[in-house]
Scaffold this active site. Structure first.
Site, PDB file in Angstrom:
ATOM      1  N   VAL A 108      11.292  25.132  12.698  1.00 52.30           N
ATOM      2  CA  VAL A 108      11.474  26.189  11.697  1.00 52.30           C
ATOM      3  C   VAL A 108      10.117  26.658  11.165  1.00 52.30           C
ATOM      4  O   VAL A 108       9.901  27.839  10.898  1.00 52.30           O
ATOM      5  CB  VAL A 108      12.346  25.662  10.529  1.00 52.30           C
ATOM      6  CG1 VAL A 108      12.467  26.700   9.416  1.00 52.30           C
ATOM      7  CG2 VAL A 108      13.729  25.247  11.036  1.00 52.30           C
TER       8      VAL A 108
ATOM      9  N   ASP B 226      17.256  35.443  11.617  1.00 48.39           N
ATOM     10  CA  ASP B 226      17.197  36.865  11.973  1.00 48.39           C
ATOM     11  C   ASP B 226      18.530  37.319  12.559  1.00 48.39           C
ATOM     12  O   ASP B 226      19.003  38.422  12.296  1.00 48.39           O
ATOM     13  CB  ASP B 226      16.044  37.084  12.950  1.00 48.39           C
ATOM     14  CG  ASP B 226      14.783  36.419  12.439  1.00 48.39           C
ATOM     15  OD1 ASP B 226      14.297  36.845  11.379  1.00 48.39           O
ATOM     16  OD2 ASP B 226      14.323  35.439  13.049  1.00 48.39           O
TER      17      ASP B 226
ATOM     18  N   HIS C  60       9.887  34.970  16.184  1.00 47.81           N
ATOM     19  CA  HIS C  60      10.312  35.074  14.784  1.00 47.81           C
ATOM     20  C   HIS C  60       9.146  35.670  14.005  1.00 47.81           C
ATOM     21  O   HIS C  60       8.335  34.968  13.412  1.00 47.81           O
ATOM     22  CB  HIS C  60      10.705  33.710  14.214  1.00 47.81           C
ATOM     23  CG  HIS C  60      10.895  33.772  12.728  1.00 47.81           C
ATOM     24  ND1 HIS C  60      11.941  34.434  12.145  1.00 47.81           N
ATOM     25  CD2 HIS C  60      10.145  33.299  11.702  1.00 47.81           C
ATOM     26  CE1 HIS C  60      11.833  34.357  10.830  1.00 47.81           C
ATOM     27  NE2 HIS C  60      10.741  33.681  10.529  1.00 47.81           N
TER      28      HIS C  60
HETATM   29  P1  NAI Z   1       6.907  24.913   1.577  1.00 46.08           P
HETATM   30  O1  NAI Z   1       5.463  25.240   1.508  1.00 46.08           O
HETATM   31  O2  NAI Z   1       7.741  24.967   0.357  1.00 46.08           O
HETATM   32  O3  NAI Z   1       7.075  23.455   2.198  1.00 46.08           O
HETATM   33  C1  NAI Z   1       6.391  23.017   3.325  1.00 46.08           C
HETATM   34  C2  NAI Z   1       6.290  21.511   3.258  1.00 46.08           C
HETATM   35  O4  NAI Z   1       5.739  21.067   4.497  1.00 46.08           O
HETATM   36  C3  NAI Z   1       5.382  21.002   2.132  1.00 46.08           C
HETATM   37  O5  NAI Z   1       6.051  19.992   1.413  1.00 46.08           O
HETATM   38  C4  NAI Z   1       4.173  20.463   2.899  1.00 46.08           C
HETATM   39  O6  NAI Z   1       3.557  19.366   2.244  1.00 46.08           O
HETATM   40  C5  NAI Z   1       4.830  20.043   4.211  1.00 46.08           C
HETATM   41  N1  NAI Z   1       3.892  19.889   5.311  1.00 46.08           N
HETATM   42  C6  NAI Z   1       2.782  20.609   5.597  1.00 46.08           C
HETATM   43  N2  NAI Z   1       2.165  20.118   6.669  1.00 46.08           N
HETATM   44  C7  NAI Z   1       2.901  19.060   7.089  1.00 46.08           C
HETATM   45  C8  NAI Z   1       2.767  18.132   8.147  1.00 46.08           C
HETATM   46  N3  NAI Z   1       1.714  18.187   8.975  1.00 46.08           N
HETATM   47  N4  NAI Z   1       3.699  17.191   8.286  1.00 46.08           N
HETATM   48  C9  NAI Z   1       4.739  17.114   7.441  1.00 46.08           C
HETATM   49  N5  NAI Z   1       4.916  17.942   6.407  1.00 46.08           N
HETATM   50  C10 NAI Z   1       4.003  18.912   6.242  1.00 46.08           C
HETATM   51  O7  NAI Z   1       7.499  25.865   2.717  1.00 46.08           O
HETATM   52  P2  NAI Z   1       9.019  26.269   2.984  1.00 46.08           P
HETATM   53  O8  NAI Z   1       9.359  27.447   2.192  1.00 46.08           O
HETATM   54  O9  NAI Z   1       9.877  25.068   2.907  1.00 46.08           O
HETATM   55  O10 NAI Z   1       8.910  26.780   4.492  1.00 46.08           O
HETATM   56  C11 NAI Z   1       8.564  25.889   5.535  1.00 46.08           C
HETATM   57  C12 NAI Z   1       8.179  26.657   6.779  1.00 46.08           C
HETATM   58  O11 NAI Z   1       9.290  27.373   7.290  1.00 46.08           O
HETATM   59  C13 NAI Z   1       7.088  27.701   6.579  1.00 46.08           C
HETATM   60  O12 NAI Z   1       6.209  27.622   7.679  1.00 46.08           O
HETATM   61  C14 NAI Z   1       7.826  28.994   6.620  1.00 46.08           C
HETATM   62  O13 NAI Z   1       7.002  30.067   7.029  1.00 46.08           O
HETATM   63  C15 NAI Z   1       8.878  28.690   7.633  1.00 46.08           C
HETATM   64  N6  NAI Z   1      10.046  29.576   7.668  1.00 46.08           N
HETATM   65  C16 NAI Z   1      10.595  29.842   8.890  1.00 46.08           C
HETATM   66  C17 NAI Z   1      11.711  30.631   9.018  1.00 46.08           C
HETATM   67  C18 NAI Z   1      12.289  30.932  10.364  1.00 46.08           C
HETATM   68  O14 NAI Z   1      13.216  31.743  10.419  1.00 46.08           O
HETATM   69  N7  NAI Z   1      11.849  30.341  11.470  1.00 46.08           N
HETATM   70  C19 NAI Z   1      12.342  31.213   7.829  1.00 46.08           C
HETATM   71  C20 NAI Z   1      11.732  30.859   6.595  1.00 46.08           C
HETATM   72  C21 NAI Z   1      10.616  30.058   6.533  1.00 46.08           C
END
Ligand code: NAI
Length: 325
Positions: free
Chosen positions: A129, A159, A187
């Site tokens: 994701v 999407d 995406h």
């Molecule tokens: P967020 O910033 O709230 O949470 C991300 C978490 O991942 C944080 O707790 C951070 O400490 C952790 N993290 C960072 N690097 C890490 C690693 N190497 N190992 C383990 N944990 C790690 O972000 P949110 O809103 O939860 O989104 C997460 C991701 O999902 C983002 O990259 C966002 O762009 C993506 N996303 C993808 C979508 C899709 O349709 N494919 C839709 C919406 C978001």
């Protein structure tokens, strides 16, 4: 009662997981009779925040949640996993170029790929994701040589769901009545929400709607820009809907889609002129715990043009991370 399923989730302290973990624990992935164990991964500096989430999970007293484990070590998080949600990734920092973002994440997904290779069950189902999701998934698979390529997927289901609702509203049909919708490619804003084959109530959806200009100038760009619209309105990126899409993706894969299409990022075998090895959103049909790519489609010039755009972007991304493949 059956053996609990082990579900690894990365980025556990983040906002998507704040919606996702509770739904997994409720039984929304494996069903209402299947106990689950959560294996949560986040960075060392996020461990306190994860512990808070674990306290809340405990306070829900979910009957199906038999255990929750927290770690900052990927190999521990993925050990014997039946399913893994790769949500955590490096967000774009101030002044960070797209290329820097790609390579920072490539490093993360290389290390996590090696850990997956080492400790996960060989038939574990993996969805990425965390953005850039397609390329992260490609790196993950490339660094897990003993883990089946087919089991590493990326999420484009959000999407797909966004397009479903917009189409249903426009056509005046129920979301559940729509089939044969496809979202192709990355995406990212180059994704292609494709209604060409879509059906509802026994008819062709494009004929029912009868408005090609709306399709090209409103539907496609609105789906592509929906993430930005949500950030503008909410002041934060989509989280509950992203978690829901991740659940739909995994639920469909595990339980089947009843003959219906869903869109999934999968390893390209070169079908439809999509370069081999790219992780690419395509329509699939799931049954018996596996997915089959929808085959035999023919494309119009417009479709080919839209595909070429998202292929070009994914090839650029691949080029930017080629050292880690
Ligand atoms: P967020 O910033 O709230 O949470 C991300 C978490 O991942 C944080 O707790 C951070 O400490 C952790 N993290 C960072 N690097 C890490 C690693 N190497 N190992 C383990 N944990 C790690 O972000 P949110 O809103 O939860 O989104 C997460 C991701 O999902 C983002 O990259 C966002 O762009 C993506 N996303 C993808 C979508 C899709 O349709 N494919 C839709 C919406 C978001």
């Amino acid at each position: 009662t059956s053996t609990p399923k082990r579900i690894a989730v990365t980025g556990a302290a983040g906002q998507i997981c704040y919606a996702l973990l509770f739904r997994i624990a409720k039984g929304d992935v494996y069903g209402p009779d299947q106990p689950v164990i959560l294996q949560l991964l986040d960075l060392p500096q996020a461990q306190d925040a994860v512990r808070g989430v674990v306290m809340e999970l405990a306070d829900c007293a979910f009957p199906l949640l038999v255990e929750t484990m927290v770690t900052d070590d990927p190999a521990t998080a993925f050990r014997d996993a039946d399913a893994a949600f790769f949500v955590g990734s490096r967000p774009r920092g101030k002044g960070m170029e797209r290329r820097d973002l790609l390579s920072a994440n490539a490093e993360i997904f290389r290390a996590q790929g090696r850990a997956l290779n080492e400790t996960a069950k060989r038939d574990a189902k993996v969805v990425v994701v965390g953005n850039p999701a397609n390329t992260n998934a490609m790196i993950l698979a490339a660094n897990a040589p003993d883990f089946p390529n087919e089991n590493v997927t990326s999420m484009i289901r959000l999407d797909h769901n966004r397009a479903l609702t917009q189409l249903a509203t426009k056509a005046g049909v129920a979301v559940a009545e729509i089939d044969r919708l496809a979202v192709w490619g990355n995406h990212s804003p180059t994704m292609f929400a494709d209604w060409t084959e879509a059906t509802a109530q026994g008819g062709k959806l494009p004929d029912m709607i009868g408005d090609d200009a709306w399709y090209r100038d409103t539907l496609i760009p609105n789906v592509a820009r929906r993430g930005t619209a949500i950030i503008e309105a909410r002041g934060a990126s989509s989280a509950a809907s992203a978690a829901n899409a991740a659940i739909d993706h995994m639920h469909g894969w595990i339980h089947g889609t009843g003959g219906k299409w869903m869109s999934m990022g999968v390893h390209s075998n070169g079908e439809y002129g999509i370069p081999e090895g790219l992780m690419f959103g395509v329509p699939v049909i799931c049954a018996n715990g596996t997915y089959e790519r929808v085959e035999g489609l023919t494309f119009t010039d417009f479709q080919r043009e839209m595909m070429a755009r998202t292929i070009a972007e994914l090839e650029e991304e691949r080029e930017a991370v080629s050292a880690l493949l």
